[in-house]
Write an enzyme that holds these catalytic residues in place. Structure first.
Site, PDB file in Angstrom:
ATOM      1  N   GLU A  85      49.769 -20.540  14.032  1.00 51.26           N
ATOM      2  CA  GLU A  85      50.156 -21.809  14.663  1.00 51.26           C
ATOM      3  C   GLU A  85      51.579 -21.726  15.217  1.00 51.26           C
ATOM      4  O   GLU A  85      51.861 -22.219  16.314  1.00 51.26           O
ATOM      5  CB  GLU A  85      50.068 -22.953  13.653  1.00 51.26           C
ATOM      6  CG  GLU A  85      48.646 -23.343  13.294  1.00 51.26           C
ATOM      7  CD  GLU A  85      48.587 -24.433  12.247  1.00 51.26           C
ATOM      8  OE1 GLU A  85      47.595 -25.162  12.216  1.00 51.26           O
ATOM      9  OE2 GLU A  85      49.532 -24.557  11.436  1.00 51.26           O
TER      10      GLU A  85
ATOM     11  N   GLY B 231      49.258 -26.636   5.586  1.00 53.60           N
ATOM     12  CA  GLY B 231      48.385 -27.119   4.506  1.00 53.60           C
ATOM     13  C   GLY B 231      47.029 -26.436   4.523  1.00 53.60           C
ATOM     14  O   GLY B 231      46.380 -26.277   3.489  1.00 53.60           O
TER      15      GLY B 231
ATOM     16  N   SER C  53      41.973 -30.673  10.151  1.00 53.46           N
ATOM     17  CA  SER C  53      40.962 -31.699  10.423  1.00 53.46           C
ATOM     18  C   SER C  53      41.277 -32.495  11.684  1.00 53.46           C
ATOM     19  O   SER C  53      40.353 -32.897  12.414  1.00 53.46           O
ATOM     20  CB  SER C  53      40.836 -32.629   9.213  1.00 53.46           C
ATOM     21  OG  SER C  53      42.091 -33.222   8.911  1.00 53.46           O
TER      22      SER C  53
ATOM     23  N   LYS D 232      51.545 -39.420   7.872  1.00 55.18           N
ATOM     24  CA  LYS D 232      52.276 -38.148   7.912  1.00 55.18           C
ATOM     25  C   LYS D 232      53.751 -38.334   8.286  1.00 55.18           C
ATOM     26  O   LYS D 232      54.517 -37.376   8.228  1.00 55.18           O
ATOM     27  CB  LYS D 232      51.627 -37.212   8.939  1.00 55.18           C
ATOM     28  CG  LYS D 232      50.118 -36.987   8.765  1.00 55.18           C
ATOM     29  CD  LYS D 232      49.852 -35.977   7.705  1.00 55.18           C
ATOM     30  CE  LYS D 232      48.394 -35.588   7.568  1.00 55.18           C
ATOM     31  NZ  LYS D 232      47.851 -34.851   8.674  1.00 55.18           N
TER      32      LYS D 232
ATOM     33  N   ASP E 150      51.350 -31.645   8.607  1.00 55.47           N
ATOM     34  CA  ASP E 150      51.301 -32.254   7.273  1.00 55.47           C
ATOM     35  C   ASP E 150      52.391 -33.303   7.110  1.00 55.47           C
ATOM     36  O   ASP E 150      52.224 -34.241   6.338  1.00 55.47           O
ATOM     37  CB  ASP E 150      51.423 -31.152   6.214  1.00 55.47           C
ATOM     38  CG  ASP E 150      50.290 -30.150   6.330  1.00 55.47           C
ATOM     39  OD1 ASP E 150      49.130 -30.575   6.216  1.00 55.47           O
ATOM     40  OD2 ASP E 150      50.559 -28.966   6.600  1.00 55.47           O
TER      41      ASP E 150
END
Ligand SMILES: O=C[C@H](O)[C@H](O)[C@H](O)COP(=O)(O)O
Length: 236
Positions: free
Chosen positions: A105, A98, A30, A123, A86
């Site tokens: 990545e 997550g 997000s 976080k 995360d």
């Protein structure tokens, strides 16, 4: 302030790091999605960059935002990757995955000269492990691999439940690479480097969500008097 507002503030700061002509790794999740959206605005205003997405979801979002894309094979040396996380500790060690994108990545981050992490303040942790550690495994031999992963966890002082991640339909979640994810609820990871070494030694483990020595900087957005306050760590 909502987490979404903080994530947007961190993403907006990160867009300022992007320079004309850069080859960028585009993270997943997000927070990274907000970066992609804001980067798209700069591209439409004339910025020239090319991006390598770290997931199919990011590829779709980047295409929609008008960001020119390439592959890591065509651009194997990236200038900068911007990605969420995360968890992040004071040494810029991360838990990621997550959203299930940890493998691509990590490959993209490792191919980048700089990796800057964008997160909201929630976080930040002193010790990694509150967030369940994602471990990507091949579906073949899942039970044997799970037992070996549990032994690897124990051997490095970690304990906690291991669960195959499920999708909304109740079936195992399948990554972009066609693998499953084991989520390890460990509470704390006393020695992330030792755990990372133990996990990659397990046949069937493709990758794990500990990102160690990859992040070069972080942009953390915290709430201060109803406003986002940006804290930078490392070179960001
Ligand atoms: O697989 C997903 C990625 O590692 C994400 O970057 C991570 O889960 C953070 O996502 P978000 O920004 O949605 O909290």
């Amino acid at each position: 302030m909502s987490p979404a507002e903080l994530k947007r503030a961190a993403a907006a700061r990160a867009v300022g790091l992007v320079e004309d002509g850069m080859r960028l790794g585009l993270g997943t999740g997000s927070t990274a999605a907000l970066f992609v959206e804001l980067l798209g605005e700069r591209v439409r205003a004339g910025l020239s960059v090319v991006g390598v997405p770290t997931s199919e979801a990011t590829r779709v979002a980047a295409e929609a935002a008008g960001i020119p894309l390439t592959t890591l094979d065509a651009a194997p040396d990236l200038d900068l990757t911007i990605d969420g996380a995360d968890e992040i500790d004071p040494q810029l060690r991360l838990i990621k995955g997550g959203g299930g994108a940890l493998l691509r990545e990590k490959i993209v981050a490792a191919a980048s000269r700089r990796m800057v992490v964008i997160v909201d303040g929630a976080k930040r942790v002193e010790t990694l492990g509150r967030f369940p550690l994602p471990i990507e495994v091949v579906p073949f031999g899942l039970v044997a691999t799970t037992l070996a992963v549990a032994a690897a966890l124990r051997s490095t002082g970690c304990a906690g439940p291991l669960a195959v991640r499920k999708g909304a339909d109740g079936a195992p979640f399948v990554t972009d690479g066609g693998h499953f994810i084991l989520d390890a609820g460990l509470s704390r990871i006393p020695d992330p480097e030792a755990l990372g070494r133990a996990l990659v030694a397990v046949p069937g483990v493709v990758e794990h969500g500990l990102f160690l020595g990859l992040a070069t900087g972080a942009i953390v957005a915290e709430a201060a008097d109803g406003q986002p306050r940006i804290v930078t760590l490392g070179a960001a």
